[in-house]
Design a protein around this motif. Structure first.
Motif, PDB file in Angstrom:
ATOM      1  N   LYS A 152      41.568   0.491 -31.216  1.00  0.00           N
ATOM      2  CA  LYS A 152      40.980   1.647 -30.550  1.00  0.00           C
ATOM      3  C   LYS A 152      40.757   2.809 -31.509  1.00  0.00           C
ATOM      4  N   LYS A 153      41.726   3.051 -32.399  1.00  0.00           N
ATOM      5  CA  LYS A 153      41.619   4.164 -33.333  1.00  0.00           C
ATOM      6  C   LYS A 153      40.427   3.993 -34.273  1.00  0.00           C
ATOM      7  N   GLN A 154      40.284   2.790 -34.842  1.00  0.00           N
ATOM      8  CA  GLN A 154      39.167   2.529 -35.742  1.00  0.00           C
ATOM      9  C   GLN A 154      37.829   2.594 -35.014  1.00  0.00           C
ATOM     10  N   ASN A 155      37.827   2.170 -33.756  1.00  0.00           N
ATOM     11  CA  ASN A 155      36.603   2.225 -32.964  1.00  0.00           C
ATOM     12  C   ASN A 155      36.163   3.669 -32.751  1.00  0.00           C
ATOM     13  N   ILE A 156      37.120   4.562 -32.488  1.00  0.00           N
ATOM     14  CA  ILE A 156      36.800   5.988 -32.310  1.00  0.00           C
ATOM     15  C   ILE A 156      36.248   6.572 -33.602  1.00  0.00           C
ATOM     16  N   ILE A 157      36.873   6.191 -34.724  1.00  0.00           N
ATOM     17  CA  ILE A 157      36.396   6.687 -36.029  1.00  0.00           C
ATOM     18  C   ILE A 157      34.960   6.242 -36.283  1.00  0.00           C
ATOM     19  N   ARG A 158      34.667   4.975 -35.977  1.00  0.00           N
ATOM     20  CA  ARG A 158      33.303   4.471 -36.176  1.00  0.00           C
ATOM     21  C   ARG A 158      32.307   5.215 -35.292  1.00  0.00           C
ATOM     22  N   ASN A 159      32.701   5.477 -34.060  1.00  0.00           N
ATOM     23  CA  ASN A 159      31.809   6.196 -33.156  1.00  0.00           C
ATOM     24  C   ASN A 159      31.523   7.606 -33.672  1.00  0.00           C
ATOM     25  N   ILE A 160      32.554   8.262 -34.185  1.00  0.00           N
ATOM     26  CA  ILE A 160      32.374   9.616 -34.734  1.00  0.00           C
ATOM     27  C   ILE A 160      31.457   9.566 -35.958  1.00  0.00           C
ATOM     28  N   LEU A 161      31.682   8.578 -36.821  1.00  0.00           N
ATOM     29  CA  LEU A 161      30.840   8.442 -38.016  1.00  0.00           C
ATOM     30  C   LEU A 161      29.393   8.150 -37.638  1.00  0.00           C
ATOM     31  N   LEU A 162      29.182   7.324 -36.596  1.00  0.00           N
ATOM     32  CA  LEU A 162      27.825   7.035 -36.148  1.00  0.00           C
ATOM     33  C   LEU A 162      27.158   8.300 -35.615  1.00  0.00           C
ATOM     34  N   LEU A 163      27.905   9.089 -34.854  1.00  0.00           N
ATOM     35  CA  LEU A 163      27.367  10.344 -34.334  1.00  0.00           C
ATOM     36  C   LEU A 163      26.933  11.263 -35.475  1.00  0.00           C
ATOM     37  N   ILE A 164      27.781  11.396 -36.482  1.00  0.00           N
ATOM     38  CA  ILE A 164      27.463  12.261 -37.627  1.00  0.00           C
ATOM     39  C   ILE A 164      26.255  11.716 -38.379  1.00  0.00           C
ATOM     40  N   SER A 165      26.194  10.391 -38.566  1.00  0.00           N
ATOM     41  CA  SER A 165      25.095   9.784 -39.325  1.00  0.00           C
ATOM     42  C   SER A 165      23.764   9.927 -38.597  1.00  0.00           C
ATOM     43  N   VAL A 166      23.757   9.710 -37.283  1.00  0.00           N
ATOM     44  CA  VAL A 166      22.513   9.868 -36.515  1.00  0.00           C
ATOM     45  C   VAL A 166      22.072  11.332 -36.534  1.00  0.00           C
ATOM     46  N   LEU A 167      23.045  12.237 -36.429  1.00  0.00           N
ATOM     47  CA  LEU A 167      22.729  13.667 -36.494  1.00  0.00           C
ATOM     48  C   LEU A 167      22.097  14.013 -37.849  1.00  0.00           C
ATOM     49  N   ALA A 168      22.691  13.499 -38.922  1.00  0.00           N
ATOM     50  CA  ALA A 168      22.148  13.745 -40.268  1.00  0.00           C
ATOM     51  C   ALA A 168      20.764  13.129 -40.415  1.00  0.00           C
ATOM     52  N   MET A 169      20.554  11.957 -39.839  1.00  0.00           N
ATOM     53  CA  MET A 169      19.252  11.295 -39.902  1.00  0.00           C
ATOM     54  C   MET A 169      18.176  12.129 -39.211  1.00  0.00           C
ATOM     55  N   ILE A 170      18.487  12.661 -38.051  1.00  0.00           N
ATOM     56  CA  ILE A 170      17.514  13.444 -37.289  1.00  0.00           C
ATOM     57  C   ILE A 170      17.188  14.756 -37.980  1.00  0.00           C
ATOM     58  N   PHE A 171      18.196  15.390 -38.591  1.00  0.00           N
ATOM     59  CA  PHE A 171      17.983  16.710 -39.181  1.00  0.00           C
ATOM     60  C   PHE A 171      17.579  16.663 -40.658  1.00  0.00           C
ATOM     61  N   SER A 172      17.504  15.459 -41.250  1.00  0.00           N
ATOM     62  CA  SER A 172      17.067  15.378 -42.644  1.00  0.00           C
ATOM     63  C   SER A 172      15.582  15.035 -42.767  1.00  0.00           C
ATOM     64  N   ARG A 173      15.000  14.555 -41.688  1.00  0.00           N
ATOM     65  CA  ARG A 173      13.549  14.330 -41.659  1.00  0.00           C
ATOM     66  C   ARG A 173      13.102  14.270 -40.204  1.00  0.00           C
ATOM     67  N   ASN A 174      11.918  14.800 -39.916  1.00  0.00           N
ATOM     68  CA  ASN A 174      11.503  14.950 -38.522  1.00  0.00           C
ATOM     69  C   ASN A 174      11.315  13.626 -37.794  1.00  0.00           C
ATOM     70  N   ASN A 175      10.926  12.540 -38.496  1.00  0.00           N
ATOM     71  CA  ASN A 175      10.763  11.269 -37.789  1.00  0.00           C
ATOM     72  C   ASN A 175      12.094  10.582 -37.519  1.00  0.00           C
ATOM     73  N   GLY A 176      13.210  11.196 -37.945  1.00  0.00           N
ATOM     74  CA  GLY A 176      14.525  10.648 -37.602  1.00  0.00           C
ATOM     75  C   GLY A 176      14.753  10.601 -36.111  1.00  0.00           C
ATOM     76  N   PHE A 177      14.171  11.558 -35.381  1.00  0.00           N
ATOM     77  CA  PHE A 177      14.325  11.572 -33.918  1.00  0.00           C
ATOM     78  C   PHE A 177      13.690  10.329 -33.304  1.00  0.00           C
ATOM     79  N   TYR A 178      12.538   9.923 -33.825  1.00  0.00           N
ATOM     80  CA  TYR A 178      11.852   8.750 -33.270  1.00  0.00           C
ATOM     81  C   TYR A 178      12.601   7.466 -33.622  1.00  0.00           C
TER      82      TYR A 178
END
Length: 558
Positions: free
Chosen positions: A245-271
């Motif tokens: 469970k702990k590692q799963n939460i860490i992965r989810n947090i990392l995915l959230l941060i990575s998707v956020l970085a993807m969207i805000f580093s280039r405009n087509n990241g949202f698509y």
């Protein structure tokens, strides 16, 4: 079990047939694209006439491709590549660090030769925004401009703006090295590859002039591409590697941060995030993937909603100009409509009136360049506010009456991202030069005072050892490999595999549907970085997780 295998076999044969027909059709289309010496600025780029024998030639190509795939399958079955499953071991942090350091050392001569990094036309605009000389707009990602601002301010304390850009280059080099080092060690650990393959990947990435050039290129593309790599890795781990469970939460947090970085580093990241959401929805229809699918959906939706809130009310509160991106995102549609005008296609009175309001009719002949839409949308007489008034109604009206001309316009605007037999694309070396770097073209001016670059001496030994031109694997080749892997997965209803591929598929879709230029490899850098994973996914066989959980990953060639 025999019935299941026979069904899978039929699906695979059908996928092979579809892939062969699609690739052969692309070869025929590419054969008829005629380019002048001035690909981007030339108005003479066109499509040669088709002939009856093209159909026979296409069928011959399709048969050859189909037979070639079958022969490769037989060869692989005789000498199978030993990738039997997915390992859940942790990625060794020490090995990631060593890999990253090795890559940075191999790339560092480029920073010395082209100090403080390649500064392009886009770079000067970003620098001016970062210094407050121009207002912040969302035409270029605000987060990226703020990152440049931090580097410049730090540089001002250490020696000046030039030092600030050097700091930017070092940080970006570190981000790229860390991302590629992580991917290399992740692939080796997850798929239990031999150590020599790890070093081979590091040597290829580290010694490639093409990759090294990105490490000091003041573009948003390198960081954006690394975020896509990270999102892909995390999607795979969430879907295929069982953990506590702990590692799963860490992965989810990392995915959230990575998707956020993807969207805000280039405009087509949202698509691209939309593509992940669309494919992960299908995970909900199977019990074994439902929980993981919900996790991915919730994370992506939270980030997408948050990004809209930030780019909406938050931008308004801080006075950030929300530049209208319609001229950018409608680029291919505009090119199709303009080509109809230039080719004297069929237009109703209403269509003609709309096109005349968009740009005076007599100017389309000079403003329309088939392989670059920028000359059209940046024309001083182009009225972008007209795009707000019935654009798609007019577009559909023109498309309905001129399907051939519109299709040809799309071909000429995007062929570099899907063709495989264009000599100009396959031999392309101008990735850096396309951006007009001020280190090489000082006559274009920096536009910002206080920045000094080391001018390039083309006769220098170091410039020849570490060149600013380089060939690369064409994006079209990688896209067809990606299409093949995705097609087999789709016909097998393997939506876990498709979800892992979603970032790459989303990026491919944005390039094929909304590219502003016929070919520029930097837009597809993420696909090139992910190429080792695409190859591994072809050969990965069904096996057992190291801890006993079924990984259910069938090879495409079994």
């Amino acid at each position: 079990m025999d019935f299941k295998k026979s069904v899978v076999g039929l699906r695979d044969k059908f996928a092979t047939i579809l892939f062969s027909i699609g690739l052969s059709a692309v070869i025929i289309l590419g054969k008829h694209i005629h380019l002048t010496d001035q690909v981007y600025q030339g108005t003479g780029n066109t499509i040669d006439s088709y002939h009856r024998y093209d159909l026979a030639e296409g069928l011959l190509f399709a048969c050859c491709i189909y037979i070639g795939i079958l022969l490769c399958e037989r060869m692989i079955k005789k000498r199978p590549i030993e990738i039997k499953g997915v390992s859940g071991e942790r990625i060794p942090l020490g090995k990631i660090t060593v890999s990253s350091i090795v890559l940075m050392l191999l790339w560092s001569p480029y920073l010395y030769v082209y100090y403080p990094g390649f500064i392009f036309g886009d770079s000067t605009a970003n620098i001016a925004q970062a210094l407050g000389q121009q207002p912040l707009t969302n035409h270029h990602p605000v987060a990226y401009v703020l990152f440049i601002r931090v580097c410049l301010r730090l540089g001002q304390h250490l020696g000046g703006l030039t030092m600030g850009l050097a700091i930017y280059s070092v940080i970006q080099m570190g981000i790229m090295a860390l991302g590629i080092g992580l991917m290399v060690q992740w692939i080796r650990t997850r798929f239990r590859l031999n150590r020599w393959l790890t070093w081979l990947m590091l040597v290829v990435f580290g010694c490639s002039p093409y990759i090294a050039q990105y490490s000091i290129a003041i573009w948003k593309d390198p960081i954006f591409s690394v975020t896509i790599v990270c999102v892909t890795i995390l999607l795979f781990d969430i879907l295929y590697v069982e953990t506590d469970k702990k590692q799963n939460i860490i992965r989810n947090i990392l995915l959230l941060i990575s998707v956020l970085a993807m969207i805000f580093s280039r405009n087509n990241g949202f698509y691209i995030a939309i593509a992940i959401v669309c494919l992960s929805v299908f995970l909900l229809f199977r019990k074994m993937t439902r929980q993981k699918g919900i996790q991915i959906l919730v994370i992506c939706l939270i980030v997408m909603i948050a990004s809209k809130f930030i780019t909406g009310p938050v931008y308004d509160a801080y006075g950030i100009v929300k530049d209208d991106e319609k001229a950018e995102s409608y680029g291919i549609f505009l090119a199709q409509m303009a080509r109809v005008v230039v080719e004297n296609g069929e237009l109703s009175a209403e269509d003609s009136d709309y096109m005349g309001r968009l740009l005076p009719m007599e100017e389309y002949q000079s403003a329309y360049t088939p392989c670059l839409v920028d000359n059209l949308k940046w024309n001083p007489n182009f009225q972008k506010e007209v795009l707000e008034d019935g654009f798609f109604r007019t577009y559909l009206s023109i498309l309905r009456k001129n399907p051939r001309i519109c299709f040809e316009a799309w071909e000429l605007q995007t062929f570099g991202f899907w063709s495989v037999n264009q000599k100009w694309v396959n031999g392309f070396t101008g990735n850096i030069l396309n951006g007009v770097p001020r280190n090489i073209y000082p006559e274009y001016g920096m536009g910002v005072e206080g920045i000094e670059t080391k001018l390039v001496d083309n006769n220098s030994f170091l410039t020849k050892m570490f060149p600013y031109t380089a060939r690369c694997i064409p994006i079209g080749y990688i896209h067809w490999l990606l299409i093949g892997v995705a097609l087999f997965a789709l016909l097998r209803l393997d939506f876990r595999r498709l979800t892992v591929l979603a970032p790459a598929l989303g990026l491919m879709a944005t390039l094929i549907l909304a590219s502003p230029i016929s070919y520029w490899p930097r837009y597809g850098l993420a696909q090139q970085l992910l190429l080792p994973l695409f190859i591994v996914m072809i050969f990965l066989r069904e096996g057992e997780h190291q801890n006993g959980q079924n990984c259910s990953f069938n090879t495409l060639l079994q």
